[in-house]
Design an enzyme around this catalytic site. Structure first.
Site, short mmCIF file in Angstrom:
data_model
loop_
_atom_site.label_atom_id
_atom_site.label_comp_id
_atom_site.label_asym_id
_atom_site.label_seq_id
_atom_site.Cartn_x
_atom_site.Cartn_y
_atom_site.Cartn_z
N THR A 80 -3.85 1.93 -5.15
CA THR A 80 -4.66 1.53 -6.30
C THR A 80 -5.01 2.77 -7.13
OG1 THR A 80 -5.55 -0.40 -5.17
CG2 THR A 80 -6.87 0.49 -7.00
N ASN A 159 4.88 -7.49 -3.65
CA ASN A 159 4.07 -7.73 -2.46
C ASN A 159 3.93 -9.21 -2.09
OD1 ASN A 159 2.62 -7.41 -5.01
ND2 ASN A 159 0.82 -8.07 -3.86
N GLY A 208 -0.84 4.35 2.40
CA GLY A 208 -0.74 4.56 3.85
C GLY A 208 -0.67 3.27 4.65
N HIS A 209 -1.54 2.31 4.32
CA HIS A 209 -1.65 1.14 5.22
C HIS A 209 -0.56 0.10 5.01
CE1 HIS A 209 -3.67 -2.01 2.58
NE2 HIS A 209 -3.72 -0.95 1.80
N CYS A 334 -4.51 -13.63 -4.10
CA CYS A 334 -4.67 -12.47 -3.24
C CYS A 334 -5.82 -11.59 -3.67
CB CYS A 334 -3.37 -11.67 -3.15
SG CYS A 334 -2.91 -10.94 -4.70
C1 LIG Z 1 2.47 -3.53 -4.67
C2 LIG Z 1 1.08 -3.01 -4.36
N1 LIG Z 1 0.55 -2.05 -5.14
C3 LIG Z 1 -0.65 -1.54 -4.91
C4 LIG Z 1 -1.44 -1.98 -3.87
C5 LIG Z 1 -2.79 -1.37 -3.63
O1 LIG Z 1 -2.67 -0.51 -2.51
P1 LIG Z 1 -3.96 0.11 -1.77
O2 LIG Z 1 -4.48 -0.96 -0.88
O3 LIG Z 1 -3.41 1.29 -1.02
O4 LIG Z 1 -4.93 0.51 -2.81
C6 LIG Z 1 -0.94 -2.99 -3.03
C7 LIG Z 1 -1.79 -3.54 -1.97
O5 LIG Z 1 -1.98 -4.72 -1.83
C8 LIG Z 1 0.36 -3.51 -3.27
O6 LIG Z 1 0.88 -4.45 -2.50
#
Ligand SMILES: Cc1ncc(COP(=O)(O)O)c(C=O)c1O
Length: 406
Positions: A80, A159, A208-209, A334
């Site tokens: 993000t 995603n 990371g996650h 989501c």
């Molecule tokens: C394609 C995509 N971009 C960005 C993000 C945001 O990632 P983070 O949780 O590391 O902020 C996600 C998380 O759901 C994602 O799937």
């Protein structure tokens, strides 16, 4: 609740939302919580230097996993923040007079929201349509690009529906107009090969996650090195991370991201091969039992662990709640508390009703054949139970209505 064979653990099939931290990653991180707790900026003592060394090793690991140089990597709190930094940071630092930004229709909200916010600063923000399989419409992109275009943002992997975008082709088009290409690769590391050199992207976000590392850590790749990048910081303070992202470094998180990135690239082929077999076996079981079910996304160009299934007539929020120990997700809402159907599903042409009937299942490194069969059986039986309950309710209502007429 439908009765299934007894189990001692739940079946986690929500790998797009988050992946379990790999035990090898946890092990790598542990010393940096207490034993070596020093601030990497405290280079005056031995432990500070150790922490700084651990950060630089992680920077090398992250860089190597995408074919970059260590000085191209800035650590952030997740994808993000990386997306925000790439989009807002480059737009605010821009002095070229170009004021047009293009973003894909199925981008994550952490891309779409910062792009839209730039409208208040006079930027012209346009959304690039996608085809029914989720792939960027390259003809539309070509028509939309012009000499005023400053930045284009397209994700590597979606995603929700797992669609993989042809990044090299997109990059060629974008660079032909002298614009920058940002790629949100949060769902890509460890699932597809990322080589920033050959794909040509200018900015690339990682999380990371999403790759068996910890939450709250991410990175942004910046072509040509972070130090000289035209990137205005969004966080001011002590000047860490080449003055682009101030704040004391999250050493355990960074070490975890480094270890996860190394494993992700090292195990990508074997993981993908095994996971694809599990996913295909699951879809075969479900679709042969529920013939109205259909798959979303680019069937020939989606990541191995993704299964986005529309089950017409089934309200998946209720289904997911009834699935009990099979943990998956709706493809519909989501974002926190979002009442609207997923913008991804509507962008690929699903009706609102079908979007609310879409299940997102994500397989990953720790999924097993046993889990997969159990989940498919649980899903089929639960859908059948919902079907029977709906039929009984319809009959009851019809009975009451008939009685009233008589
Ligand atoms: C394609 C995509 N971009 C960005 C993000 C945001 O990632 P983070 O949780 O590391 O902020 C996600 C998380 O759901 C994602 O799937």
């Amino acid at each position: 609740m439908v009765r299934l064979p007894e189990r001692t653990h739940s079946v986690y099939l929500d790998y797009h939302a988050s992946t379990p931290c790999d035990p090898r990653v946890v092990e790598a991180m542990l010393p940096y919580f207490a034993d070596t707790c020093a601030n990497p900026a405290s280079s005056i003592h031995m432990d500070g230097r150790k922490a700084a060394q651990a950060v630089e090793t992680a920077r090398q690991q992250v860089a190597a996993s995408i074919g970059a140089e260590p000085h191209d990597i800035v650590f952030t709190s997740g994808a993000t923040e990386s997306n925000n930094l790439a989009i807002l940071g480059s737009a605010r630092a821009s002095s070229c007079g170009r004021m047009r930004i293009l973003a894909g229709a199925i981008e994550h909200k952490s891309v779409l929201a910062p792009c839209r916010s730039l409208r208040h600063q006079g930027f012209d923000v346009e959304i690039i349509p996608v085809a029914r399989d989720g792939q960027i419409d390259l003809h539309a992109l070509t028509d939309m690009l012009d000499k005023r275009t400053f930045l284009v943002s397209v994700q590597a992997v979606n995603n929700e529906i797992g669609t993989i975008q042809p990044m090299s082709e997109i990059c060629e088009l974008v660079h032909a107009y002298g614009a920058l290409l940002h790629c949100d690769a949060a769902q890509a590391l460890g699932r597809i090969a990322i080589t920033v050199g050959s794909s040509g992207v200018d900015l690339l976000s990682l999380s990371g996650h999403k790759c068996y590392g910890p939450k709250g850590i991410g990175a942004l790749y910046v072509r040509g090195g972070v130090r000289n990048a035209p990137l205005e910081s969004l966080v001011y303070g002590g000047g860490q991370e080449y003055n682009v992202r101030s704040g004391t470094l999250n050493v355990p998180g960074i070490v975890g991201l480094g270890a996860a990135a190394e494993l992700a690239e090292g195990e990508r082929r074997s993981d993908s091969c095994r996971i694809e077999q599990l996913r295909d076996c699951f879809e075969h079981q479900v679709i042969s039992a529920i013939p109205t079910a259909h798959r979303n996304g680019a069937v020939g160009a989606r990541v191995a662990g993704n299964s986005s299934l529309t089950l017409p007539g089934i309200e998946v929020e209720a289904l997911v709640a009834r699935l009990g120990d099979v943990l998956c997700s709706t493809g519909a809402a989501c974002a926190l508390g979002a009442p609207e159907p997923s913008h991804v599903l509507t962008a690929i042409g699903l009706t609102r009703a079908d979007a609310y009937s879409t299940l997102r299942i994500g397989f990953g490194r720790f999924s097993t054949q046993d889990d997969t069969s159990y989940a498919a059986l649980g899903l089929v039986r639960t859908v059948e139970a919902i079907g029977r309950a709906t039929l009984a309710a319809k009959r009851r209502i019809l009975g009451e209505y008939t009685h009233l007429i008589h």
